[in-house]
Motif scaffolding. Structure first.
Motif, PDB file in Angstrom:
ATOM      1  N   ALA A 155       0.326  -1.035  -0.119  1.00 39.10           N
ATOM      2  CA  ALA A 155       0.181   0.106  -0.047  1.00 39.10           C
ATOM      3  C   ALA A 155       0.857   0.922   0.319  1.00 39.10           C
ATOM      4  CB  ALA A 155      -1.109  -0.245   0.897  1.00 39.10           C
ATOM      5  N   GLN A 156       2.057   1.197   0.598  1.00 34.15           N
ATOM      6  CA  GLN A 156       2.910   1.879   0.940  1.00 34.15           C
ATOM      7  C   GLN A 156       3.419   2.004  -0.211  1.00 34.15           C
ATOM      8  OE1 GLN A 156       6.334   4.264   3.153  1.00 34.15           O
ATOM      9  NE2 GLN A 156       4.727   3.378   4.705  1.00 34.15           N
ATOM     10  N   LEU A 157       4.214   1.330  -0.880  1.00 32.08           N
ATOM     11  CA  LEU A 157       4.967   1.496  -2.624  1.00 32.08           C
ATOM     12  C   LEU A 157       3.764   1.949  -3.804  1.00 32.08           C
ATOM     13  CD1 LEU A 157       6.828   0.796  -4.193  1.00 32.08           C
ATOM     14  CD2 LEU A 157       5.922  -1.541  -4.366  1.00 32.08           C
ATOM     15  N   GLU A 158       2.343   1.365  -3.728  1.00 27.96           N
ATOM     16  CA  GLU A 158       1.426   2.402  -4.305  1.00 27.96           C
ATOM     17  C   GLU A 158       0.791   4.362  -3.808  1.00 27.96           C
ATOM     18  OE1 GLU A 158      -1.821  -0.334  -3.484  1.00 27.96           O
ATOM     19  OE2 GLU A 158      -1.057  -2.112  -4.942  1.00 27.96           O
ATOM     20  N   TRP A 159       1.201   3.856  -2.691  1.00 24.02           N
ATOM     21  CA  TRP A 159       1.303   5.110  -2.575  1.00 24.02           C
ATOM     22  C   TRP A 159       2.509   5.876  -2.647  1.00 24.02           C
ATOM     23  CZ3 TRP A 159       3.699   7.543   2.208  1.00 24.02           C
ATOM     24  CH2 TRP A 159       3.467   8.933   2.135  1.00 24.02           C
ATOM     25  N   ILE A 160       3.514   5.855  -3.106  1.00 21.50           N
ATOM     26  CA  ILE A 160       4.629   6.431  -3.604  1.00 21.50           C
ATOM     27  C   ILE A 160       4.448   6.566  -4.317  1.00 21.50           C
ATOM     28  CG2 ILE A 160       6.974   6.354  -3.051  1.00 21.50           C
ATOM     29  CD1 ILE A 160       6.906   5.106  -0.859  1.00 21.50           C
ATOM     30  N   GLU A 166       2.309  12.049  -9.610  1.00 17.23           N
ATOM     31  CA  GLU A 166       1.446  13.755  -9.329  1.00 17.23           C
ATOM     32  C   GLU A 166       2.669  14.776  -9.617  1.00 17.23           C
ATOM     33  OE1 GLU A 166      -1.014  14.602  -5.449  1.00 17.23           O
ATOM     34  OE2 GLU A 166      -1.240  12.615  -5.806  1.00 17.23           O
ATOM     35  N   LEU A 167       3.767  14.328  -8.515  1.00 17.96           N
ATOM     36  CA  LEU A 167       4.995  15.236  -8.998  1.00 17.96           C
ATOM     37  C   LEU A 167       5.239  15.228 -10.463  1.00 17.96           C
ATOM     38  CD1 LEU A 167       7.324  14.064  -6.244  1.00 17.96           C
ATOM     39  CD2 LEU A 167       5.959  16.522  -7.222  1.00 17.96           C
ATOM     40  N   ARG A 168       5.535  13.883 -11.479  1.00 19.59           N
ATOM     41  CA  ARG A 168       5.224  13.587 -12.985  1.00 19.59           C
ATOM     42  C   ARG A 168       4.624  14.941 -13.724  1.00 19.59           C
ATOM     43  NH1 ARG A 168       2.259  11.736 -15.948  1.00 19.59           N
ATOM     44  NH2 ARG A 168       2.156  10.354 -14.690  1.00 19.59           N
ATOM     45  N   THR A 169       3.754  14.669 -13.214  1.00 18.23           N
ATOM     46  CA  THR A 169       2.178  15.753 -13.646  1.00 18.23           C
ATOM     47  C   THR A 169       2.061  16.881 -13.769  1.00 18.23           C
ATOM     48  OG1 THR A 169       0.901  14.390 -13.743  1.00 18.23           O
ATOM     49  CG2 THR A 169      -0.289  16.220 -13.904  1.00 18.23           C
ATOM     50  N   GLN A 170       3.231  17.566 -12.067  1.00 19.57           N
ATOM     51  CA  GLN A 170       3.532  19.278 -12.597  1.00 19.57           C
ATOM     52  C   GLN A 170       4.616  19.681 -13.232  1.00 19.57           C
ATOM     53  OE1 GLN A 170       4.111  19.571  -7.988  1.00 19.57           O
ATOM     54  NE2 GLN A 170       1.383  18.392  -7.438  1.00 19.57           N
ATOM     55  N   VAL A 171       5.248  18.827 -12.900  1.00 21.64           N
ATOM     56  CA  VAL A 171       7.407  19.092 -13.421  1.00 21.64           C
ATOM     57  C   VAL A 171       6.400  18.546 -14.902  1.00 21.64           C
ATOM     58  CG1 VAL A 171       8.856  18.687 -14.295  1.00 21.64           C
ATOM     59  CG2 VAL A 171       8.428  18.247 -12.167  1.00 21.64           C
ATOM     60  N   GLU A 172       6.015  18.367 -15.608  1.00 22.02           N
ATOM     61  CA  GLU A 172       5.299  18.614 -17.322  1.00 22.02           C
ATOM     62  C   GLU A 172       4.419  19.893 -17.288  1.00 22.02           C
ATOM     63  OE1 GLU A 172       3.391  15.048 -17.991  1.00 22.02           O
ATOM     64  OE2 GLU A 172       5.533  13.512 -18.136  1.00 22.02           O
ATOM     65  N   ARG A 173       3.624  20.083 -16.826  1.00 20.38           N
ATOM     66  CA  ARG A 173       2.878  21.472 -16.756  1.00 20.38           C
ATOM     67  C   ARG A 173       3.400  22.267 -16.097  1.00 20.38           C
ATOM     68  NH1 ARG A 173      -0.337  20.387 -12.259  1.00 20.38           N
ATOM     69  NH2 ARG A 173       0.708  21.892 -10.742  1.00 20.38           N
ATOM     70  N   ASP A 174       4.991  22.079 -15.416  1.00 22.16           N
ATOM     71  CA  ASP A 174       5.409  23.211 -15.350  1.00 22.16           C
ATOM     72  C   ASP A 174       6.223  23.684 -16.760  1.00 22.16           C
ATOM     73  OD1 ASP A 174       4.426  24.153 -13.188  1.00 22.16           O
ATOM     74  OD2 ASP A 174       5.623  23.463 -11.764  1.00 22.16           O
ATOM     75  N   HIS A 175       6.654  22.863 -17.003  1.00 23.52           N
ATOM     76  CA  HIS A 175       8.086  23.161 -18.029  1.00 23.52           C
ATOM     77  C   HIS A 175       7.652  22.167 -19.523  1.00 23.52           C
ATOM     78  CE1 HIS A 175      10.423  22.258 -14.364  1.00 23.52           C
ATOM     79  NE2 HIS A 175      10.911  22.990 -15.324  1.00 23.52           N
ATOM     80  N   GLY A 176       6.567  22.015 -18.966  1.00 22.60           N
ATOM     81  CA  GLY A 176       6.056  21.856 -20.657  1.00 22.60           C
ATOM     82  C   GLY A 176       5.906  20.701 -21.853  1.00 22.60           C
ATOM     83  N   THR A 177       7.593  19.312 -20.451  1.00 29.32           N
ATOM     84  CA  THR A 177       7.952  19.069 -21.341  1.00 29.32           C
ATOM     85  C   THR A 177       7.341  17.334 -20.328  1.00 29.32           C
ATOM     86  OG1 THR A 177       9.850  19.298 -20.151  1.00 29.32           O
ATOM     87  CG2 THR A 177      10.140  19.898 -22.334  1.00 29.32           C
ATOM     88  N   GLU A 178       7.806  16.148 -20.649  1.00 23.79           N
ATOM     89  CA  GLU A 178       7.728  15.432 -19.873  1.00 23.79           C
ATOM     90  C   GLU A 178       8.540  14.314 -19.302  1.00 23.79           C
ATOM     91  OE1 GLU A 178       7.137  10.632 -20.775  1.00 23.79           O
ATOM     92  OE2 GLU A 178       5.910  11.422 -22.224  1.00 23.79           O
ATOM     93  N   VAL A 179       8.572  13.976 -18.223  1.00 26.26           N
ATOM     94  CA  VAL A 179      10.222  14.146 -17.310  1.00 26.26           C
ATOM     95  C   VAL A 179      10.788  12.781 -17.471  1.00 26.26           C
ATOM     96  CG1 VAL A 179      11.401  14.201 -15.663  1.00 26.26           C
ATOM     97  CG2 VAL A 179       9.838  16.100 -16.371  1.00 26.26           C
ATOM     98  N   PRO A 180      10.955  12.076 -18.154  1.00 25.94           N
ATOM     99  CA  PRO A 180      11.937  10.207 -17.504  1.00 25.94           C
ATOM    100  C   PRO A 180      11.726  10.697 -16.039  1.00 25.94           C
ATOM    101  CG  PRO A 180      12.627  11.584 -18.687  1.00 25.94           C
ATOM    102  CD  PRO A 180      12.827  12.289 -18.862  1.00 25.94           C
ATOM    103  N   GLY A 181      11.654   9.144 -16.332  1.00 27.53           N
ATOM    104  CA  GLY A 181      12.217   8.061 -14.497  1.00 27.53           C
ATOM    105  C   GLY A 181      11.685   8.543 -13.166  1.00 27.53           C
ATOM    106  N   LEU A 182       9.718   9.727 -13.398  1.00 28.12           N
ATOM    107  CA  LEU A 182       9.056   9.756 -12.784  1.00 28.12           C
ATOM    108  C   LEU A 182       8.449   8.739 -12.318  1.00 28.12           C
ATOM    109  CD1 LEU A 182       8.605  13.672 -12.529  1.00 28.12           C
ATOM    110  CD2 LEU A 182      10.437  12.019 -11.204  1.00 28.12           C
ATOM    111  N   MET A 183       8.332   8.217 -13.643  1.00 26.88           N
ATOM    112  CA  MET A 183       6.926   7.121 -13.584  1.00 26.88           C
ATOM    113  C   MET A 183       6.769   6.348 -12.313  1.00 26.88           C
ATOM    114  SD  MET A 183       4.973   7.451 -17.246  1.00 26.88           S
ATOM    115  CE  MET A 183       3.711   6.955 -16.846  1.00 26.88           C
ATOM    116  N   SER A 184       5.758   5.582 -11.923  1.00 24.81           N
ATOM    117  CA  SER A 184       6.524   4.267 -11.325  1.00 24.81           C
ATOM    118  C   SER A 184       6.480   2.591 -12.533  1.00 24.81           C
ATOM    119  CB  SER A 184       5.387   3.865 -10.696  1.00 24.81           C
ATOM    120  OG  SER A 184       3.698   3.382 -11.802  1.00 24.81           O
ATOM    121  N   GLU A 185       7.643   2.338 -11.521  1.00 30.48           N
ATOM    122  CA  GLU A 185       8.376   0.946 -12.544  1.00 30.48           C
ATOM    123  C   GLU A 185       7.739  -0.317 -11.224  1.00 30.48           C
ATOM    124  OE1 GLU A 185      12.924   1.436 -12.084  1.00 30.48           O
ATOM    125  OE2 GLU A 185      12.470   3.390 -12.871  1.00 30.48           O
ATOM    126  N   ASP A 186       7.306  -0.571 -12.421  1.00 26.97           N
ATOM    127  CA  ASP A 186       6.413  -2.156 -12.098  1.00 26.97           C
ATOM    128  C   ASP A 186       7.092  -3.428 -12.899  1.00 26.97           C
ATOM    129  OD1 ASP A 186       4.353  -1.156 -10.513  1.00 26.97           O
ATOM    130  OD2 ASP A 186       2.787  -0.830 -12.525  1.00 26.97           O
TER     131      ASP A 186
END
Length: 186
Positions: A155-160, A166-186
């Motif tokens: 559950a903590q892993l899913e939350w993180i 959410e951070l990836r979305t904020q950074v992309e919104r602020d910079h207008g570009t996709e930021v690699p490495g922020l998506m959860s890795e399964d």
């Protein structure tokens, strides 16, 4: 631990580190302090074991009074937890650092949880064989503890992962570009 078998302080520390480190971290100083206190209250007794070629060791065994006290504690209401969670305290103040550092902290925690889950999975496989013990009822509960640990850590892993998204979305919104490495890795 002494309700399972007679042990030295060193054996108790190894048992803590191997079996219950998910829920209780016991330092050597705590173990030996508790052993002295328990012996003073006649919950345990000890004797010295002579060893050839190495220092003698003190071995402890639980008394009937100690077992009765343990059983009474097991039947009593659980104490209200007062946890100290350094990671959660960091999150409380995380707004003070930049997003890249926050992402690093979250990613490191995600990696720690994955490592803990791998250890838990190994322990679960090892402990699932109830025939390997003289105390199958104890082992049955220990397996349930590990499963509960896995559940809460997952559950903590899913939350993180959701925080990282959410951070990836904020950074992309602020910079207008996709930021690699922020998506959860399964």
């Amino acid at each position: 631990m002494l309700s399972l078998r007679e042990m030295s302080g060193y054996d108790i520390k190894r048992s803590f580190d191997h079996a219950v480190h998910f829920v209780w971290n016991a330092a050597d100083s705590q173990i030996y302090r508790e052993l002295r206190d328990m012996e003073k209250h006649e919950l345990i007794v000890s004797h010295l074991v002579q060893q050839d070629g190495k220092p003698n060791k003190r071995v402890y065994r639980v008394t009937e009074h100690g077992l009765a006290t343990l059983d009474e504690w097991l039947r009593s209401p659980a104490e209200a937890p007062f946890d100290k969670e350094p990671f959660l305290m960091r999150l409380f103040f995380m707004g003070r650092i930049d997003r890249d550092d926050a992402i690093r902290v979250l990613s490191e925690r995600r990696d720690e949880i994955r490592a803990l889950l791998a250890v838990a999975s190994d322990r679960l496989e090892m402990y699932s064989d109830l025939s390997r013990t003289e105390h199958p009822e104890m082992l049955w509960w220990q397996v349930r503890l590990i499963k509960g640990f896995e559940h809460t850590q997952t559950a903590q892993l899913e939350w993180i992962d959701s925080l990282l998204d959410e951070l990836r979305t904020q950074v992309e919104r602020d910079h207008g570009t996709e930021v690699p490495g922020l998506m959860s890795e399964d």
